[in-house]
Design a protein around this motif. Structure first.
Motif, PDB file in Angstrom:
ATOM      1  N   SER A  28       0.811  -1.215   0.000  1.00 27.49           N
ATOM      2  CA  SER A  28       0.000   0.000   0.000  1.00 27.49           C
ATOM      3  C   SER A  28       0.845   1.266   0.000  1.00 27.49           C
ATOM      4  O   SER A  28       1.919   1.314   0.599  1.00 27.49           O
ATOM      5  N   TYR A  29       0.274   2.264  -0.685  1.00 30.81           N
ATOM      6  CA  TYR A  29       0.804   3.627  -0.693  1.00 30.81           C
ATOM      7  C   TYR A  29       2.050   3.819  -1.548  1.00 30.81           C
ATOM      8  O   TYR A  29       2.651   4.892  -1.499  1.00 30.81           O
ATOM      9  N   TYR A  30       2.415   2.825  -2.343  1.00 33.79           N
ATOM     10  CA  TYR A  30       3.506   3.008  -3.280  1.00 33.79           C
ATOM     11  C   TYR A  30       2.972   2.939  -4.710  1.00 33.79           C
ATOM     12  O   TYR A  30       2.057   2.173  -5.019  1.00 33.79           O
ATOM     13  N   THR A  31       3.555   3.766  -5.556  1.00 30.40           N
ATOM     14  CA  THR A  31       3.220   3.712  -6.966  1.00 30.40           C
ATOM     15  C   THR A  31       4.491   3.487  -7.760  1.00 30.40           C
ATOM     16  O   THR A  31       5.602   3.775  -7.293  1.00 30.40           O
ATOM     17  N   ALA A  40      -0.419   1.958  -9.737  1.00 29.95           N
ATOM     18  CA  ALA A  40      -0.434   2.041  -8.279  1.00 29.95           C
ATOM     19  C   ALA A  40      -0.481   0.650  -7.644  1.00 29.95           C
ATOM     20  O   ALA A  40      -0.670  -0.356  -8.332  1.00 29.95           O
ATOM     21  N   TYR A  41      -0.353   0.628  -6.311  1.00 30.44           N
ATOM     22  CA  TYR A  41      -0.327  -0.634  -5.581  1.00 30.44           C
ATOM     23  C   TYR A  41      -1.624  -1.430  -5.766  1.00 30.44           C
ATOM     24  O   TYR A  41      -1.619  -2.661  -5.672  1.00 30.44           O
ATOM     25  N   SER A  76       6.510   7.050  -3.034  1.00 28.38           N
ATOM     26  CA  SER A  76       5.638   6.908  -1.876  1.00 28.38           C
ATOM     27  C   SER A  76       4.559   7.988  -1.933  1.00 28.38           C
ATOM     28  O   SER A  76       4.863   9.170  -2.054  1.00 28.38           O
ATOM     29  N   THR A  77       3.310   7.564  -1.851  1.00 34.41           N
ATOM     30  CA  THR A  77       2.221   8.538  -1.889  1.00 34.41           C
ATOM     31  C   THR A  77       2.082   9.261  -0.554  1.00 34.41           C
ATOM     32  O   THR A  77       1.383  10.266  -0.472  1.00 34.41           O
ATOM     33  N   ILE A  78       2.737   8.745   0.465  1.00 34.11           N
ATOM     34  CA  ILE A  78       2.677   9.398   1.781  1.00 34.11           C
ATOM     35  C   ILE A  78       3.782  10.433   1.908  1.00 34.11           C
ATOM     36  O   ILE A  78       3.528  11.594   2.264  1.00 34.11           O
ATOM     37  N   GLU A  79       4.991  10.042   1.617  1.00 34.76           N
ATOM     38  CA  GLU A  79       6.127  10.957   1.767  1.00 34.76           C
ATOM     39  C   GLU A  79       6.355  11.812   0.531  1.00 34.76           C
ATOM     40  O   GLU A  79       6.994  12.854   0.592  1.00 34.76           O
TER      41      GLU A  79
END
Length: 120
Positions: free
Chosen positions: A32-35, A54-55, A101-104
């Motif tokens: 999750s959260y990686y593309t 995407a993931y 990373s879609t978060i960072e």
């Protein structure tokens, strides 16, 4: 340590379809959260983002390339692939795969790149 490795034909003839594969190790493409993106750099020019998977398997493409681009994945092999149809010499470039990373935000891992030349 995540590693990405591009593989492809090196030389493609005009009008053909270019197929590239990115093999990922050290991390799953379904995390999750990686593309996972394809990016290219033509000679003497800057980086051009082509598209992403995407993931969850969803895909997005550059508007300028959308009609010719397809990105898919093989989760059993932890690979994702690019197909670019109707290539011309203007598609000559170094092609990279990269993780974001879609978060960072930002790309944290890149492949080494593979040179693709379109020529008859």
């Amino acid at each position: 340590q995540v590693q990405l490795q591009e593989s492809g034909p090196g030389l493609v003839k005009p009008s053909q379809t270019l197929s590239l594969t990115c093999t990922v190790s050290g991390g799953s493409i379904t995390t999750s959260y990686y593309t996972w993106s394809w990016i290219r750099q033509p000679p003497g020019k800057g980086l051009e983002w082509m598209g992403v998977i995407a993931y969850d398997g969803s895909t997005y493409y550059s508007p300028s390339l959308k009609s010719r681009t397809s990105i898919s994945r093989d989760t059993s092999k932890n690979q994702f692939s690019l197909q670019l149809s109707s290539v011309t010499p203007e598609d000559t470039a170094v092609y990279y795969c990269a993780r974001e990373s879609t978060i960072e935000g930002g790309y944290d891992y890149w492949g080494q790149g593979t040179q693709i030349t379109v020529s008859s």
